[in-house]
Design a protein around this motif. Structure first.
Motif, PDB file in Angstrom:
ATOM      1  N   LEU A  29      -9.054  -5.096 -51.785  1.00  0.00           N
ATOM      2  CA  LEU A  29      -9.063  -6.556 -51.869  1.00  0.00           C
ATOM      3  C   LEU A  29     -10.038  -7.155 -50.864  1.00  0.00           C
ATOM      4  CD1 LEU A  29      -5.224  -7.221 -52.243  1.00  0.00           C
ATOM      5  CD2 LEU A  29      -6.984  -7.521 -54.000  1.00  0.00           C
ATOM      6  N   VAL A  38      -7.931 -12.945 -48.646  1.00  0.00           N
ATOM      7  CA  VAL A  38      -6.766 -12.111 -48.991  1.00  0.00           C
ATOM      8  C   VAL A  38      -5.564 -12.509 -48.137  1.00  0.00           C
ATOM      9  CG1 VAL A  38      -5.873  -9.749 -49.067  1.00  0.00           C
ATOM     10  CG2 VAL A  38      -8.259 -10.206 -49.660  1.00  0.00           C
ATOM     11  N   THR A  39      -4.427 -12.645 -48.780  1.00  0.00           N
ATOM     12  CA  THR A  39      -3.181 -12.962 -48.088  1.00  0.00           C
ATOM     13  C   THR A  39      -2.240 -11.761 -48.118  1.00  0.00           C
ATOM     14  OG1 THR A  39      -2.097 -13.760 -50.099  1.00  0.00           O
ATOM     15  CG2 THR A  39      -3.371 -15.366 -48.803  1.00  0.00           C
ATOM     16  N   GLU A  41       0.744 -11.863 -49.155  1.00  0.00           N
ATOM     17  CA  GLU A  41       1.426 -11.932 -50.447  1.00  0.00           C
ATOM     18  C   GLU A  41       0.598 -11.265 -51.542  1.00  0.00           C
ATOM     19  OE1 GLU A  41       1.086 -14.370 -48.299  1.00  0.00           O
ATOM     20  OE2 GLU A  41       3.184 -14.592 -47.681  1.00  0.00           O
ATOM     21  N   ARG A  42      -0.730 -11.481 -51.505  1.00  0.00           N
ATOM     22  CA  ARG A  42      -1.602 -10.855 -52.512  1.00  0.00           C
ATOM     23  C   ARG A  42      -1.625  -9.337 -52.340  1.00  0.00           C
ATOM     24  NH1 ARG A  42      -6.095 -12.151 -55.770  1.00  0.00           N
ATOM     25  NH2 ARG A  42      -6.348 -10.335 -57.110  1.00  0.00           N
ATOM     26  N   GLU A  45       1.593  -7.977 -53.778  1.00  0.00           N
ATOM     27  CA  GLU A  45       1.563  -8.046 -55.241  1.00  0.00           C
ATOM     28  C   GLU A  45       0.674  -6.942 -55.813  1.00  0.00           C
ATOM     29  OE1 GLU A  45       0.019 -11.140 -58.728  1.00  0.00           O
ATOM     30  OE2 GLU A  45       0.123 -11.773 -56.636  1.00  0.00           O
ATOM     31  N   GLU A  46      -0.507  -6.769 -55.236  1.00  0.00           N
ATOM     32  CA  GLU A  46      -1.447  -5.772 -55.740  1.00  0.00           C
ATOM     33  C   GLU A  46      -0.923  -4.356 -55.529  1.00  0.00           C
ATOM     34  OE1 GLU A  46      -5.134  -5.232 -57.739  1.00  0.00           O
ATOM     35  OE2 GLU A  46      -4.079  -7.077 -57.191  1.00  0.00           O
ATOM     36  N   LYS A  51       7.444  -8.038 -50.572  1.00  0.00           N
ATOM     37  CA  LYS A  51       6.846  -8.541 -49.332  1.00  0.00           C
ATOM     38  C   LYS A  51       7.581  -7.989 -48.112  1.00  0.00           C
ATOM     39  CE  LYS A  51       6.977 -12.946 -50.446  1.00  0.00           C
ATOM     40  NZ  LYS A  51       6.824 -14.420 -50.293  1.00  0.00           N
TER      41      LYS A  51
END
Length: 205
Positions: A29, A38-39, A41-42, A45-46, A51
């Protein structure tokens, strides 16, 4: 039920596999979107994890970045062992490692400032289990090279190798900071300068 002797080993392998999976996912990412975009959370998810699972392993995005860069350095250091073994002096061995480090850093300048900020702010703080509190495997490489230089009589032995390695690691981080903040500066030149400074100061008299 009494745990079998193998269970802790399995748990540790699973933990390391999770760390590596999360770091690889984050790195992809960072490379495709940019580090700033990029967070956490991302990343979760990825990576297809909750979390809470991500935060259980890494408290911040900076910690994930540091883990990934440290893993890259560890892999590159392993590939350098043959070349290092062919070097006949402490200076030649440490210059070999610094040359490889400069090549990697020049390819990833966009990630280095966040990495250095995290490393400098976490000096002395414990990292993920199995890592050094003063940074990465490259800090361990300095210690090993310095210890070998002391054993060969090239470097003075009054100070422990670990202490000298910590000082050299700070010179290394400082050189990276100067390079990142000074347009047109040669990273190879900065590394040559800190090597000269260190070797002259630590040389056996």
């Amino acid at each position: 039920m009494t745990p079998t002797p193998e269970e802790p080993g399995r748990r540790e392998r699973k933990r390391r596999q999770t760390l590596e999976h999360l770091a690889r996912t984050a790195a992809k990412l960072f490379e495709s979107l940019s580090y700033e975009a990029v967070t956490m959370e991302r990343i979760a998810e990825e990576a297809d994890v909750a979390k809470r699972t991500l935060y259980n392993h890494f408290s911040t995005k900076e910690a994930i970045l540091a883990y990934w860069i440290d893993a890259e350095l560890k892999r590159d250091l392993a590939g350098l062992q043959g070349r290092i073994a062919r070097c006949t002096t402490f200076r030649a061995r440490i210059e070999c490692v610094l040359h490889a480090s400069a090549g990697w850093c020049e390819q990833h300048p966009q990630h280095l400032m966040a990495y250095l900020r995290h490393r400098l702010l976490s000096v002395g703080a414990p990292g993920p289990q199995g890592t050094r509190p003063d940074g990465s495997d490259i800090a361990l490489a300095w210690e090993q090279l310095i210890a070998a230089g002391q054993q060969s009589g090239e470097l003075r032995s009054e100070a422990p190798a670990e202490q000298l390695a910590t000082w050299f690691h700070h010179l290394y981080l400082g050189a990276l900071l100067r390079w990142l903040n000074t347009p047109g500066l040669s990273l190879e030149g900065e590394f040559r300068a800190i090597t000269e400074l260190f070797v002259e100061g630590a040389a056996s008299k």
